[in-house]
Design an enzyme around this catalytic site. Structure first.
Site, short mmCIF file in Angstrom:
data_model
loop_
_atom_site.label_atom_id
_atom_site.label_comp_id
_atom_site.label_asym_id
_atom_site.label_seq_id
_atom_site.Cartn_x
_atom_site.Cartn_y
_atom_site.Cartn_z
N CYS A 83 1.02 -1.14 0.18
CA CYS A 83 -0.08 0.26 0.14
C CYS A 83 0.96 1.00 0.06
CB CYS A 83 -0.82 0.27 0.89
SG CYS A 83 -0.45 -0.74 2.64
N HIS A 138 -0.58 7.62 5.03
CA HIS A 138 1.17 6.48 4.25
C HIS A 138 1.80 6.67 3.76
CE1 HIS A 138 1.61 1.76 4.42
NE2 HIS A 138 1.84 2.19 5.37
#
Length: 577
Positions: A83, A138
């Site tokens: 991810c 992230h």
């Protein structure tokens, strides 16, 4: 009834009219349109290609199904195999090997997207866009300058790291994080952020995060000044672990008789889901939660599209939807016909479900497939092209890698026209035309008991002369030898074992697949096409010389945890700018 569910029901009723109302509309670039289109970019966490309602018909997601069926679906969409680098590539427009960001972004981690690397929201702001972000960042939060609101977004509401509990928002890394500051009380280790500060006023330990993010999405749309183009980047933490879903979204998926749900290998084979495979978590119970979480995503989409319609913005909106990587092997996700999973280099790790839709899409493209090779950096290029802006490319950074598909959207290119003939998928993986070469280890996380098409377990390979028994995701552990290794067509090093799954090894054999004729990657062509292997290997070596690897600050978990405690139990930036 929660607002999320109520709005979801209402928006499903509106959806049926989209195809009929929008027949006259064609996507145009800003060269011929006085205002660029509104853009929604929605990336779903760990959504396998088999976790969408047009692949698994047991998934109850009527809005997503209708939206997908009336969009241009992207049949060969690639992403990174996990991810964080995917998100960096999507927002920077550069392959992970060129973005300088290959992971991290967790509490105490010094890694993060280079602050000199231009990002998509900054490019869109130059075109006059209002820019908003919801969900999983992230990309690092070591300093305040790393926060989304200082990287081009006007507003942000979400989690800064890679994962968290969907109810209490405690980051997912585990109890060992901040062990020296152990606490049995909440808030503690909470990843929940609003703008440039923790979302302490909105945290209550019991509210499912999707309700809060969806309400914020609706509020953002309602408050938007329609004279400005609108950009929303929504990155829900769905369907990422931990597997959690409100009961109301599980109702379409009944329990066994007696209301019992057991996830043991012994009961797996008695539920009509194929033979027991030894992976109890692959059984119906967890698949039921995955389907429920996709239903949550469906309701998110329903609420958002309904709000855009009420605001009068939908007719001018381009809606881009995709997964961030393949489904992992530990949450009952499905990568459909593709072999492998998250973290690996088979198609199951890199291929994702994706479509481009919205009210502005030409009716001629609705229900069609664009099956030419694309990377998520191409979606970045397409959005910039729609906005009429050239992505920033400072001399100290690598150039953007994306290729726009606006020509396909406006009809100047056919659906059969490729925009790229070569794709550098990963540092050791290259696709040229229909061929894909893996020159090194397949990658950490060798395939285990994955679920195949329709969420059904893939049969155990038994007959070495019948490769059709392993169609779809492989049922291999990654450590087979002899006939089993040949049957599973593992692209592994001879020295692989349970503690050494990614080490370089001169004995590592290459894998060459024709992924158009053999999308399940069952037949390794390397030994029969040595010249192609050699030329593609040489090309990978040439591309490797262009990698961008900036120096990263050292990790400092202690200081990050200390800052978290001082912030009342919420993770915050821990270093000075």
């Amino acid at each position: 009834m929660n607002t999320l569910v109520l709005l979801g029901v209402l928006s499903v009723q509106v959806l049926g009219s989209w195809c009929f109302a929008m027949e006259h509309v064609t996507v145009q670039t800003s060269k011929s349109n006085p205002q660029p289109p509104h853009v929604v970019l929605m990336i779903i966490d760990e959504l396998g290609t088999g976790d969408v309602p047009w692949a698994d018909h047991l998934i109850h997601a009527p809005t997503l199904l209708k939206l997908g069926e009336n969009s241009l679906r992207l049949g060969t969409q690639y992403a990174w195999q996990w991810c964080a680098p995917t998100r960096g590539a999507l927002l920077s427009g550069r392959f992970p090997m060129h973005s300088g960001y290959n992971g991290g972004g967790m509490p105490g981690d010094g890694q993060g997207m280079d602050l000199n690397m231009p990002l998509l929201p900054g490019d869109l702001k130059r075109a006059g866009y209002a820019t908003h972000m919801l969900g999983k960042w992230h990309l690092g939060f070591r300093t305040a300058d790393n926060l989304p609101v200082h990287r081009g977004f006007d507003s942000y509401f979400g989690l800064l790291g890679g994962g968290a509990d969907h109810y209490n928002k405690v980051e997912e890394a585990g109890s060992t994080t901040c062990a020296n500051f152990s606490s049995n009380q909440l808030p503690f280790r909470v990843d929940f952020f609003d703008g440039d500060k923790p979302a302490a006023a909105l945290w209550d330990n019991v509210t499912y995060d999707a309700y809060q993010y969806t309400q914020r999405a609706v509020d953002i749309v309602q408050a938007h000044d329609v004279t400005k183009p609108f950009f929303l980047y929504w990155a829900p933490h769905k369907v990422h672990s931990p597997l959690q879903c409100p009961e109301e979204f599980l109702r379409p998926y009944p329990l066994d008789s007696g209301g019992v749900c057991q996830s043991t290998p012994e009961t797996c084979g008695n539920r009509g889901y194929g033979p027991a495979c030894g992976c109890g978590y692959m059984c119906y119970c967890n698949r039921r939660i995955i389907r429920g979480m996709v239903s949550v995503v469906d309701s998110m989409v329903s609420n958002l599209t309904s709000a855009l319609q009420r605001k009068g913005m939908w007719d001018s909106t381009v809606f881009v939807f995709l997964g961030d990587n393949g489904a992992p092997n530990n949450n009952a996700g499905s990568n459909s016909i593709f072999k492998g999973m998250k973290f690996g280099h088979y198609e199951g790790g890199h291929r994702v479900a994706a479509f481009i839709g919205g009210g502005l899409l030409s009716n001629k493209l609705r229900g069609q497939w664009y099956n030419q090779t694309l990377h998520l950096v191409d979606l970045h290029a397409t959005i910039c092209d729609l906005a009429g802006v050239v992505p920033a490319s400072p001399s100290t950074m690598t150039k953007v890698d994306g290729v726009s598909v606006v020509g396909v959207l406006n009809g100047s290119m056919s659906l059969g026209a490729p925009v790229r003939t070569e794709l550098w998928i990963a540092d050791t993986v290259l696709r040229m035309g229909e061929y894909k070469l893996i020159t090194g280890p397949q990658g950490a996380g060798a395939p285990q008991c994955m679920l195949g098409l329709g969420g059904l377990p893939v049969p155990t390979p038994t007959d070495p002369n019948n490769l059709t028994t392993v169609s779809g995701s492989s049922h291999c552990t990654g450590h087979e030898t002899g006939v089993d290794a040949d049957l599973c067509q593992k692209c592994v090093c001879a020295s692989w074992n349970t503690t050494d799954q990614g080490a370089a090894d001169p004995k590592c054999r290459p894998c060459l697949f024709n992924v158009e004729a053999d999308p399940g990657e069952q037949v390794n062509l390397a030994s029969s096409m040595p010249e192609l292997v050699a030329s593609m290997t040489t090309r990978i070596s040439e591309l490797s010389k262009t990698e961008f690897n900036p120096a990263m600050p050292k990790s400092d978990l202690y200081t990050a945890c200390k800052a978290m405690v001082e912030a009342g139990g919420f993770f915050v930036p821990w270093a000075s700018n």
